[in-house]
Write a protein that holds these residues in place. Structure first.
Motif, PDB file in Angstrom:
ATOM      1  N   VAL A  67      -7.024 -12.965   0.555  1.00 51.41           N
ATOM      2  CA  VAL A  67      -6.834 -11.507   1.675  1.00 51.41           C
ATOM      3  C   VAL A  67      -8.079 -11.683   2.609  1.00 51.41           C
TER       4      VAL A  67
ATOM      5  N   ALA B  29      -9.364  -8.629   4.376  1.00 50.90           N
ATOM      6  CA  ALA B  29      -9.847  -6.931   4.693  1.00 50.90           C
ATOM      7  C   ALA B  29     -10.803  -6.104   4.940  1.00 50.90           C
ATOM      8  N   SER B  30     -10.464  -4.682   5.280  1.00 48.04           N
ATOM      9  CA  SER B  30     -11.662  -4.057   5.786  1.00 48.04           C
ATOM     10  C   SER B  30     -12.775  -3.843   4.964  1.00 48.04           C
TER      11      SER B  30
ATOM     12  N   VAL C  17     -15.262  -3.635  -1.329  1.00 52.00           N
ATOM     13  CA  VAL C  17     -14.836  -4.247  -0.817  1.00 52.00           C
ATOM     14  C   VAL C  17     -15.204  -5.780  -0.467  1.00 52.00           C
TER      15      VAL C  17
ATOM     16  N   ILE D 216      -6.422  -5.945  -4.073  1.00 57.10           N
ATOM     17  CA  ILE D 216      -6.821  -7.433  -3.637  1.00 57.10           C
ATOM     18  C   ILE D 216      -7.422  -8.405  -4.664  1.00 57.10           C
TER      19      ILE D 216
ATOM     20  N   TRP E 120      -9.454  -5.638  14.508  1.00 59.97           N
ATOM     21  CA  TRP E 120      -8.970  -6.766  13.506  1.00 59.97           C
ATOM     22  C   TRP E 120      -8.110  -8.017  14.269  1.00 59.97           C
TER      23      TRP E 120
ATOM     24  N   CYS F 298      -2.954  -8.746   3.555  1.00 59.24           N
ATOM     25  CA  CYS F 298      -3.861  -7.220   5.104  1.00 59.24           C
ATOM     26  C   CYS F 298      -4.204  -6.267   4.078  1.00 59.24           C
ATOM     27  N   VAL F 299      -6.127  -6.227   3.841  1.00 56.80           N
ATOM     28  CA  VAL F 299      -5.823  -4.551   3.647  1.00 56.80           C
ATOM     29  C   VAL F 299      -6.502  -3.748   4.897  1.00 56.80           C
TER      30      VAL F 299
ATOM     31  N   GLU G 121     -11.805   2.339   0.922  1.00 52.16           N
ATOM     32  CA  GLU G 121     -11.304   2.220   0.008  1.00 52.16           C
ATOM     33  C   GLU G 121     -12.423   2.335  -0.655  1.00 52.16           C
TER      34      GLU G 121
ATOM     35  N   LYS H 279      -4.554   4.712   5.526  1.00 49.21           N
ATOM     36  CA  LYS H 279      -4.529   2.980   4.917  1.00 49.21           C
ATOM     37  C   LYS H 279      -4.691   2.089   6.223  1.00 49.21           C
TER      38      LYS H 279
ATOM     39  N   SER I 268       0.747  -1.056   0.217  1.00 51.54           N
ATOM     40  CA  SER I 268       0.063  -0.293   0.109  1.00 51.54           C
ATOM     41  C   SER I 268       1.146   1.280  -0.148  1.00 51.54           C
TER      42      SER I 268
END
Length: 661
Positions: free
Chosen positions: A585, A587-588, A593, A575, A614, A563-564, A569, A501, A495
């Protein structure tokens, strides 16, 4: 992405020292940046071997792998040093890389369609004169008649908007010596503007003081920009009495109409960029608008307009501010190439600058720079569709363009996700975008949450982003490296390093987990210097801030889990990069997403984007690493079915049909 230091270096920002009292003596090297056309290149190298025997000659080859005739030249000139990385990096980048390979030498830049007629003795002596940054011999241009050109036309006066427009209109030679022309009436000694680069000798001390060519130019204009920097720093430019070069003038793309058109468009854009550096963006935009007007007024263009070919498919215009490396810009390039492959006439219109991605766009796609307030493009007969983003400049361009013809349609394609609360756009921008004929979202519901657009009154279409062709996904199944026994799971974040982020959130969440893990954070950005020291002491041996890397391959090659953790986003392409490689993946759950990860079936979603949220998700994942390969497989299948380049283009084609009905 390049660091601030890299960008300053490439712009010459690290070097503006005044010239020394005496120039140092350096050996001479010949630098040639080649692009196909082995016939001209052979003649050029033969002239170098004849007139500069024993001089080290280096070639950067932008032709691409296995271009016919190039391998034979390698064998014919064994003493020449050949370099390439298999791609077309442009002229400026080629020169910079060759210059770095000869750090103690003066540089003789020679076009591959130029022929030496002598040993350039006077020019080489001139480089040793105090304060001389660059020198050039007179050039016999075989493409010009005696009435059109003089052998000193390698020398140019300082260029302004009026002189640039005079040259574009074809009157520079006729008006030479007047204030309207950048051509000298008589051969000068010292040059106030610049020397063209067909045969240009550069003094090593000046090169070191000023820095290399600005690679933003890609092709054309880089040598005049460098000389502008030299003049500004007090260095001198001289035209010598050597009459030692013949220049064919037709370039390296004479037999390729599409490549020739790209060269013409790059030349126009880079003259504008020179004007912008020297006199500001207003001068550049005035030049661009003026050239577009000249194209409409001149007779040949009027005839072209009268016979403009009507195609079975509408002409497509894609707008952007710059073609720099970013998610939205990458999608512009991929979409343009795929629509071009499907038979659409495609033009990419850049409002501010071009950029490095232009090298990746096929020549059959037109790429032009045009100010937002002058949306004048090539005449096209029949329906036309413009795809814009939601920036002020693109919306202004699209609004004016749309009003120019009843055959035109405008689609607004958002690349950012809209917050459900507060004002997404300013009121004037929202009013302007409501004039569009339709809107394109990245996923279902994209435009539903924009509070300024609750009453669109226009159709909304969906076109997801895509990064890989379906054919490639079918032919190259994902292959994950086997994890060594005993090695902890390798977590990766790839990223730009900015606070939203959430790299610091991910690190803090992982620091509270006792299970084995190792985290690599790839990327750079303005907040890295502040965020990296926040790594808890107990986790510093397991968290590695790797810095910027070239492309996703380097970051994902050894990843067990991507990890996102971002809090905001729209449609993170990283991704898709992971899914295309079969990397699972987590991700948030922001923006598109949830849709990308099939609401948790093709990847793990974290709804609570906090440290606690998380930490809970990662604790569960790290307790079951044996389930990760199956999660990666489901992600790959989701990617192949829904997020190929073809799927993206299919979505846009449905939008085209919708707004043309």
């Amino acid at each position: 992405m390049p660091s601030e230091l890299d960008r300053a270096y490439l712009r010459g920002g690290l070097g503006s020292a005044p010239p020394p009292a005496e120039a140092g003596e350096h050996p001479l090297v010949v630098l040639v940046v080649a692009y196909r056309n082995p016939v001209d290149l052979r003649a050029c190298l033969e002239s170098v071997a004849l007139h500069l025997p024993g001089i080290r000659t280096l070639i950067w080859d932008n032709s691409g792998p296995d271009w016919p005739g190039i391998a034979e030249l390698h064998a014919a000139f064994p003493d020449v040093e050949w370099y390439t990385d298999g791609t077309n990096r442009g002229f400026a980048a080629g020169v910079n890389r060759l210059a770095a390979l000869a750090p103690e030498a003066d540089l003789l830049l020679l076009n591959p369609d130029a022929l030496l007629l002598g040993d350039l003795a006077v020019t080489r002596v001139a480089l040793r004169s105090p304060g001389v940054a660059a020198a050039a011999p007179r050039i016999q241009d075989s493409a010009l008649s005696a009435s059109d050109g003089r052998d000193w036309d390698v020398a140019h006066r300082r260029r302004g908007t009026v002189r640039a427009l005079t040259s574009y209109a074809g009157y520079a030679a006729r008006l030479r010596g007047t204030p309207l022309s950048d051509l000298y009436g008589e051969a000068p000694g010292e040059v106030e503007g610049y020397l063209t680069g067909a045969c240009l000798a550069i003094q090593r001390d000046a090169w070191e003081a000023l820095g290399p060519f600005d690679e933003e130019f890609f092709l054309y204009g880089e040598e005049s920009d460098w000389q502008w920097r030299a003049r500004r720093a007090g260095w001198r430019l001289v035209l010598t009495d050597d009459a030692g070069v013949e220049h064919a003038g037709h370039g390296t793309v004479a037999d390729d109409a599409k490549a020739g058109r790209r060269s013409t468009d790059l030349l126009r854009a880079n003259i504008a960029l020179n004007l912008e550096h020297d006199r500001g963006v207003r001068a550049a935009d005035t030049y661009l608008a003026g050239t577009a007007l000249l194209d409409r007024l001149q007779r040949s263009t009027r005839r072209a307009k009268a016979t403009a070919r009507r195609t079975a498919k509408p002409a497509i215009v894609i707008t952007t501010n710059r073609l720099v490396y970013g998610g939205a810009e990458r999608q512009h390039a991929l979409l343009a190439a795929e629509l071009d492959r499907r038979g659409y006439p495609v033009t990419i219109a850049c409002m501010q600058r071009l950029g490095p991605i232009v090298a990746e766009i096929p020549h059959s796609v037109r790429v032009v720079r045009q100010p937002w307030w002058a949306p004048v493009l090539d005449p096209v007969s029949g329906p036309q569709i413009l795809i814009s983003a939601t920036t002020n400049t693109e919306t202004g361009f699209a609004s004016l363009w749309r009003a120019g013809s009843k055959d035109r349609r405008w689609l607004v394609a958002a690349h950012s996700w809209f917050g459900p609360n507060g004002t997404t756009f300013s009121a004037p921008l929202a009013r302007a975008m409501r004039r569009a004929d339709g809107f394109v979202g990245l996923a279902p519901g994209h435009w539903d949450v924009g509070p300024q657009f609750q009453d669109l009154g226009k159709p909304v279409f969906t076109a997801p982003n895509g990064i890989v062709s379906a054919t490639e996904l079918d032919s190259v199944p994902p292959s994950r490296p086997a994890r060594a026994a005993g090695r902890p799971p390798h977590l990766v974040m790839l990223s730009r390093i900015v606070e939203w982020k959430n790299p610091q959130l991910l690190v803090e969440a992982l620091a509270g987990i006792d299970a084995p893990w190792e985290l690599s954070i790839f990327g750079d950005g303005p907040d890295r210097e502040r965020l990296e020291p926040l790594t808890p002491p107990a986790a510093r041996d397991r968290v590695h801030w790797r810095g910027w890397v070239q492309g996703p391959d380097a970051g994902l090659a050894d990843a067990d889990l991507l990890c996102v953790p971002s809090r905001d986003e729209a449609f993170p392409l990283v991704i898709l990069e992971a899914m295309a490689r079969g990397v699972p993946v987590v991700a948030s759950a922001t923006g598109a997403v949830p849709e990308m990860l099939a609401h948790g079936e093709a990847g793990r979603l974290v709804e609570d984007v906090t440290v606690d949220g998380w930490r809970a998700a990662m604790t569960d994942l790290l307790a079951h690493p044996e389930a990760w390969p199956a999660l990666g497989d489901r992600g790959f299948e989701r990617m192949r079915a829904n997020y190929s380049i073809e799927a993206m283009a299919d979505g846009y084609e449905a939008a085209f049909a919708g707004v043309l009905r």
